[in-house]
Scaffold this motif. Structure first.
Motif, PDB file in Angstrom:
ATOM      1  N   ASP A 103      49.532  69.727  54.348  1.00  0.00           N
ATOM      2  CA  ASP A 103      48.371  70.320  53.694  1.00  0.00           C
ATOM      3  C   ASP A 103      47.952  69.482  52.484  1.00  0.00           C
ATOM      4  OD1 ASP A 103      47.006  73.240  53.794  1.00  0.00           O
ATOM      5  OD2 ASP A 103      47.068  72.466  51.742  1.00  0.00           O
ATOM      6  N   LEU A 104      48.936  69.032  51.705  1.00  0.00           N
ATOM      7  CA  LEU A 104      48.632  68.267  50.498  1.00  0.00           C
ATOM      8  C   LEU A 104      48.070  66.894  50.836  1.00  0.00           C
ATOM      9  CD1 LEU A 104      51.606  69.045  48.095  1.00  0.00           C
ATOM     10  CD2 LEU A 104      49.271  69.899  48.019  1.00  0.00           C
ATOM     11  N   SER A 106      46.572  65.942  53.438  1.00  0.00           N
ATOM     12  CA  SER A 106      45.290  65.957  54.139  1.00  0.00           C
ATOM     13  C   SER A 106      44.198  66.567  53.266  1.00  0.00           C
ATOM     14  CB  SER A 106      45.410  66.750  55.442  1.00  0.00           C
ATOM     15  OG  SER A 106      45.696  68.096  55.156  1.00  0.00           O
ATOM     16  N   ASN A 107      44.504  66.779  51.991  1.00  0.00           N
ATOM     17  CA  ASN A 107      43.550  67.451  51.095  1.00  0.00           C
ATOM     18  C   ASN A 107      43.109  68.782  51.702  1.00  0.00           C
ATOM     19  OD1 ASN A 107      41.891  68.011  48.967  1.00  0.00           O
ATOM     20  ND2 ASN A 107      40.242  66.652  49.614  1.00  0.00           N
ATOM     21  N   HIS A 108      44.052  69.518  52.230  1.00  0.00           N
ATOM     22  CA  HIS A 108      43.845  70.848  52.810  1.00  0.00           C
ATOM     23  C   HIS A 108      42.907  70.814  54.016  1.00  0.00           C
ATOM     24  CE1 HIS A 108      45.499  72.035  48.966  1.00  0.00           C
ATOM     25  NE2 HIS A 108      44.514  71.418  48.384  1.00  0.00           N
ATOM     26  N   SER A 109      42.624  69.644  54.537  1.00  0.00           N
ATOM     27  CA  SER A 109      41.593  69.565  55.574  1.00  0.00           C
ATOM     28  C   SER A 109      42.020  68.595  56.659  1.00  0.00           C
ATOM     29  CB  SER A 109      40.273  69.087  54.969  1.00  0.00           C
ATOM     30  OG  SER A 109      40.057  69.694  53.728  1.00  0.00           O
ATOM     31  N   LEU A 110      42.868  69.063  57.532  1.00  0.00           N
ATOM     32  CA  LEU A 110      43.367  68.196  58.597  1.00  0.00           C
ATOM     33  C   LEU A 110      42.228  67.706  59.483  1.00  0.00           C
ATOM     34  CD1 LEU A 110      46.198  67.292  59.169  1.00  0.00           C
ATOM     35  CD2 LEU A 110      46.360  69.025  60.926  1.00  0.00           C
ATOM     36  N   TYR A 111      41.175  68.531  59.585  1.00  0.00           N
ATOM     37  CA  TYR A 111      40.088  68.177  60.493  1.00  0.00           C
ATOM     38  C   TYR A 111      39.322  66.942  60.052  1.00  0.00           C
ATOM     39  CZ  TYR A 111      37.604  70.782  56.922  1.00  0.00           C
ATOM     40  OH  TYR A 111      37.138  71.221  55.718  1.00  0.00           O
ATOM     41  N   THR A 112      39.497  66.527  58.783  1.00  0.00           N
ATOM     42  CA  THR A 112      38.800  65.315  58.339  1.00  0.00           C
ATOM     43  C   THR A 112      39.572  64.064  58.768  1.00  0.00           C
ATOM     44  OG1 THR A 112      39.943  65.400  56.220  1.00  0.00           O
ATOM     45  CG2 THR A 112      37.763  66.387  56.317  1.00  0.00           C
ATOM     46  N   GLU A 114      40.692  63.197  61.906  1.00  0.00           N
ATOM     47  CA  GLU A 114      40.830  63.045  63.349  1.00  0.00           C
ATOM     48  C   GLU A 114      41.128  61.606  63.755  1.00  0.00           C
ATOM     49  OE1 GLU A 114      37.547  64.824  65.360  1.00  0.00           O
ATOM     50  OE2 GLU A 114      38.182  66.818  64.747  1.00  0.00           O
ATOM     51  N   HIS A 145      44.873  63.551  69.452  1.00  0.00           N
ATOM     52  CA  HIS A 145      45.415  63.677  68.104  1.00  0.00           C
ATOM     53  C   HIS A 145      46.850  64.173  68.177  1.00  0.00           C
ATOM     54  CE1 HIS A 145      44.998  68.157  67.691  1.00  0.00           C
ATOM     55  NE2 HIS A 145      44.239  67.937  68.734  1.00  0.00           N
TER      56      HIS A 145
ATOM     57  N   PHE B  50      32.325  66.685  58.036  1.00  0.00           N
ATOM     58  CA  PHE B  50      33.719  66.310  57.774  1.00  0.00           C
ATOM     59  C   PHE B  50      34.078  66.537  56.305  1.00  0.00           C
ATOM     60  CE2 PHE B  50      32.955  63.804  61.601  1.00  0.00           C
ATOM     61  CZ  PHE B  50      34.081  64.085  62.312  1.00  0.00           C
ATOM     62  N   PRO B  52      35.887  67.807  53.189  1.00  0.00           N
ATOM     63  CA  PRO B  52      37.187  68.414  52.902  1.00  0.00           C
ATOM     64  C   PRO B  52      37.010  69.839  52.370  1.00  0.00           C
ATOM     65  CG  PRO B  52      37.052  66.232  51.925  1.00  0.00           C
ATOM     66  CD  PRO B  52      35.686  66.567  52.440  1.00  0.00           C
ATOM     67  N   LEU B  53      37.976  70.682  52.645  1.00  0.00           N
ATOM     68  CA  LEU B  53      37.866  72.094  52.332  1.00  0.00           C
ATOM     69  C   LEU B  53      37.489  72.394  50.864  1.00  0.00           C
ATOM     70  CD1 LEU B  53      38.005  74.229  54.391  1.00  0.00           C
ATOM     71  CD2 LEU B  53      40.401  74.604  53.867  1.00  0.00           C
ATOM     72  N   ALA B  87      46.111  75.420  51.138  1.00  0.00           N
ATOM     73  CA  ALA B  87      44.808  76.063  51.302  1.00  0.00           C
ATOM     74  C   ALA B  87      45.007  77.566  51.489  1.00  0.00           C
ATOM     75  CB  ALA B  87      44.087  75.462  52.497  1.00  0.00           C
ATOM     76  N   GLY B 120      41.783  74.581  57.703  1.00  0.00           N
ATOM     77  CA  GLY B 120      42.253  73.291  57.219  1.00  0.00           C
ATOM     78  C   GLY B 120      43.501  72.780  57.891  1.00  0.00           C
ATOM     79  N   THR B 121      44.077  73.540  58.831  1.00  0.00           N
ATOM     80  CA  THR B 121      45.353  73.095  59.382  1.00  0.00           C
ATOM     81  C   THR B 121      45.263  72.590  60.814  1.00  0.00           C
ATOM     82  OG1 THR B 121      45.859  75.280  60.188  1.00  0.00           O
ATOM     83  CG2 THR B 121      46.614  74.765  57.980  1.00  0.00           C
ATOM     84  N   SER B 122      44.060  72.461  61.335  1.00  0.00           N
ATOM     85  CA  SER B 122      43.988  71.970  62.719  1.00  0.00           C
ATOM     86  C   SER B 122      42.742  71.110  62.885  1.00  0.00           C
ATOM     87  CB  SER B 122      43.958  73.148  63.687  1.00  0.00           C
ATOM     88  OG  SER B 122      42.876  73.986  63.391  1.00  0.00           O
ATOM     89  N   ASP B 123      42.515  70.670  64.109  1.00  0.00           N
ATOM     90  CA  ASP B 123      41.388  69.768  64.321  1.00  0.00           C
ATOM     91  C   ASP B 123      40.063  70.529  64.311  1.00  0.00           C
ATOM     92  OD1 ASP B 123      40.822  69.811  67.725  1.00  0.00           O
ATOM     93  OD2 ASP B 123      42.522  70.813  66.798  1.00  0.00           O
ATOM     94  N   ARG B 124      38.989  69.779  64.408  1.00  0.00           N
ATOM     95  CA  ARG B 124      37.677  70.384  64.210  1.00  0.00           C
ATOM     96  C   ARG B 124      37.361  71.495  65.199  1.00  0.00           C
ATOM     97  NH1 ARG B 124      32.953  66.558  64.308  1.00  0.00           N
ATOM     98  NH2 ARG B 124      34.365  65.498  65.725  1.00  0.00           N
ATOM     99  N   GLN B 127      39.137  74.568  64.335  1.00  0.00           N
ATOM    100  CA  GLN B 127      38.573  75.167  63.126  1.00  0.00           C
ATOM    101  C   GLN B 127      37.294  75.927  63.459  1.00  0.00           C
ATOM    102  OE1 GLN B 127      39.741  74.591  59.619  1.00  0.00           O
ATOM    103  NE2 GLN B 127      41.486  74.407  60.956  1.00  0.00           N
TER     104      GLN B 127
END
Lengths: 356, 172
Positions: A103-104, A106-112, A114, A145, B50, B52-53, B87, B120-124, B127
């Motif tokens: 989490d840390l 990835s800046n709380h944003s794993l989706y960024t 990919e 991924h 994209f 960030p949260l 998060a 914030g813990t998985s892919d797009r 989410q």
């Protein structure tokens, strides 16, 4: 914050240490401890200062012992921050630790991330690189991924100013006042990237530190596919790569080289880890365009490159004028220089390079 | 004289309480609607931008009105504080601190709480699915809230006055 104080102490110690060992090398980004979640950070901060200053890798594997690595020696770490060789006594990061860490970073944003997850590593501010392992998700036979990420390898990037001092004179062509085309060869973890970074800095700023006729600064283009050389965050390098350096961040090497040639008119192109067919093509293109290329590749001897078709062609055509072979043992980096006919120019010079 | 004054006070208090209750009934669907719109914007930020949260939350906060703004803003601040909050923790703490100021009820809160585990813990794609699911559930709650509003908004207004009157009668 309380750990800032510790960091300062450790920074000072690390500096003193490195200076003696490397003669001029300097580490400038000791902020990597900030990456870790509180629990692991406090364990790492309790490590002996000397060890902490020399760390190269920290490995977090869920449910298995926490491991640190310095100059080739691997050690587990106990909950009290003592290095040990006994895996049973070591601290075992929990699921919560690894979740928090992910989490840390990835800046709380794993989706960024990919693209990064497809490649299997993340570059974080400071240029540190974190390799990931877990279960992969496939799509059309290719890795889409990684999910259930449970293994992390934090490679601590070190900016070692002066790492290229000993090698630079061999790469400069005094008569033609340009850099030679060079290929740097070394196994992983032997200081390729650190060397490239310092080369970029010194070539770009004008070779003030190298003991040769001071060449004027040149325009340098770095193609930084893995954000390792410049450690760019939001497009701005976190390392000092020199005042005349342009960085194409997270860009495929072949395409990046062509883009640089077309648009940024560099004198020197610096690329990390070439090896594929299209890389070789782009290198050839650059060489014909009169741009010096300094590239690196995995491998411990030029003979190994003969097994890779793309590299073999580059060597057969004698594209590179200089080959630099790095070899590191017990924290010391030695290098050998060979010319385009594979003749040894200089034997076993004691280098001053350090690991990235 | 004093008795009369007291009676008036009680009536007034009852009426005000009724109006307040009615206002809450009216505000709830409105706030849920706003939350749904926020979810849709979040979905866009994640899928196309994209973003960030923490940044996405800050942007949402900029576009929303109170009291939703403070929920997103404080969650973003917790995340960016650098003190190692995940998060999930940031969102849950923010919900805990600021939920009382909204007119929304437990079901909506549960939906956001549930969402905080995955945000914030998985892919797009994942989410987007989760956010869409949350928005769907919120829409359901919105419909219920509108029903409640239609049923109880007017009643609670008059009920306030009547309860006030009842107390006055009982006391006299």
């Amino acid at each position: 914050m309380w750990y800032k104080k510790h960091l300062l102490v450790y920074k000072r110690k690390a500096h003193g240490l490195k200076r003696r060992q490397l003669g001029g090398g300097r580490i400038t980004n000791p902020n990597w401890l900030e990456l870790f979640p509180d629990r692991i950070k406090s364990i790492l901060l309790r490590l002996p200062r000397e060890l902490l200053g020399k760390l190269e890798e920290v490995r977090i594997r869920e449910g298995r012992p926490l491991e640190v690595n310095e100059s080739g020696g691997h050690r587990f770490v106990t909950e009290e921050g003592q290095p040990t060789l006994d895996g049973d006594k070591a601290y075992r990061p929990s699921r919560d630790d690894s979740r928090r860490f992910l989490d840390l970073i990835s800046n709380h944003s794993l989706y960024t991330l990919e693209e990064e997850l497809r490649k299997g590593f993340i570059t974080v501010p400071g240029g540190h690189r974190i390799g990931l392992a877990g279960r992969t998700v496939l799509s059309g036979g290719k890795v889409e991924h990684i999910r259930d990420i449970s293994g992390f390898n934090i490679r601590i990037a070190r900016e070692v100013r002066g790492a290229a001092n000993a090698i630079l004179p061999f790469l400069y062509d005094e008569r033609e006042r340009r850099m030679k085309h060079a290929l740097i060869l070394s196994p992983p973890q032997h200081g390729k990237t650190t060397l490239l970074r310092d080369l970029a800095r010194q070539i770009s700023s004008g070779g003030m530190e190298a003991p040769i006729a001071k060449p004027a600064g040149m325009k340098v283009g770095i193609i930084d596919e893995r954000s390792e050389i410049a450690g760019s965050v939001h497009g701005v390098p976190s390392f000092d790569v020199g005042p005349r350096t342009d960085v194409m961040d997270a860009c495929p090497k072949a395409e990046g080289m062509m883009m640089m040639i077309r648009s940024m008119s560099p004198d020197v192109l610096i690329v990390d880890e070439i090896g594929r067919e299209e890389d070789a093509e782009a290198v050839t293109e650059a060489l014909h365009a009169g741009i010096s290329v300094i590239a690196s590749a995995h491998g411990s001897a030029p003979e190994e490159l003969q097994n890779r078709p793309a590299m073999k062609r580059l060597m057969d055509n004698r594209m590179f004028e200089v080959y630099v072979l790095l070899h590191r043992s017990r924290g010391k980096t030695a290098f050998r220089i060979m010319d385009r006919q594979m003749r040894l120019l200089q034997l076993q010079a004691k280098g001053e390079a350090n690991h990235a | 004289m004093l008795k009369l004054f007291g009676a008036v006070l009680i009536l007034l208090a009852g009426t005000l309480a009724g109006f307040h209750q009615a206002a809450r009934f009216a505000a709830r669907p409105k706030q849920i609607r706003e939350l749904i719109l926020a979810m849709q914007r979040l979905e866009t930020e994640i899928s196309y931008g994209f973003t960030p949260l923490p940044d996405a939350f800050r942007r949402l906060a900029g576009q929303l009105g109170e009291p939703l703004r403070s929920i997103f803003k404080s969650a973003a601040n917790h995340m960016a504080s650098g003190s190692g909050n995940t998060a999930q923790e940031s969102i849950q703490r923010s919900l805990h601190d600021h939920w009382k100021r909204t007119a929304m009820k437990a079901p909506e809160r549960d939906i956001l709480h549930q969402l905080s585990f995955t945000l914030g813990t998985s892919d797009r794609q994942d989410q987007i699915k989760h956010i869409a699911l949350a928005a769907q559930q919120l829409k359901h709650e919105e419909a219920l809230a509108r029903d409640e509003q239609a049923k109880y908004e007017k009643i609670s207004r008059s009920l306030g006055l009547l309860v006030g009157a009842l107390i006055v009668i009982l006391i006299f």
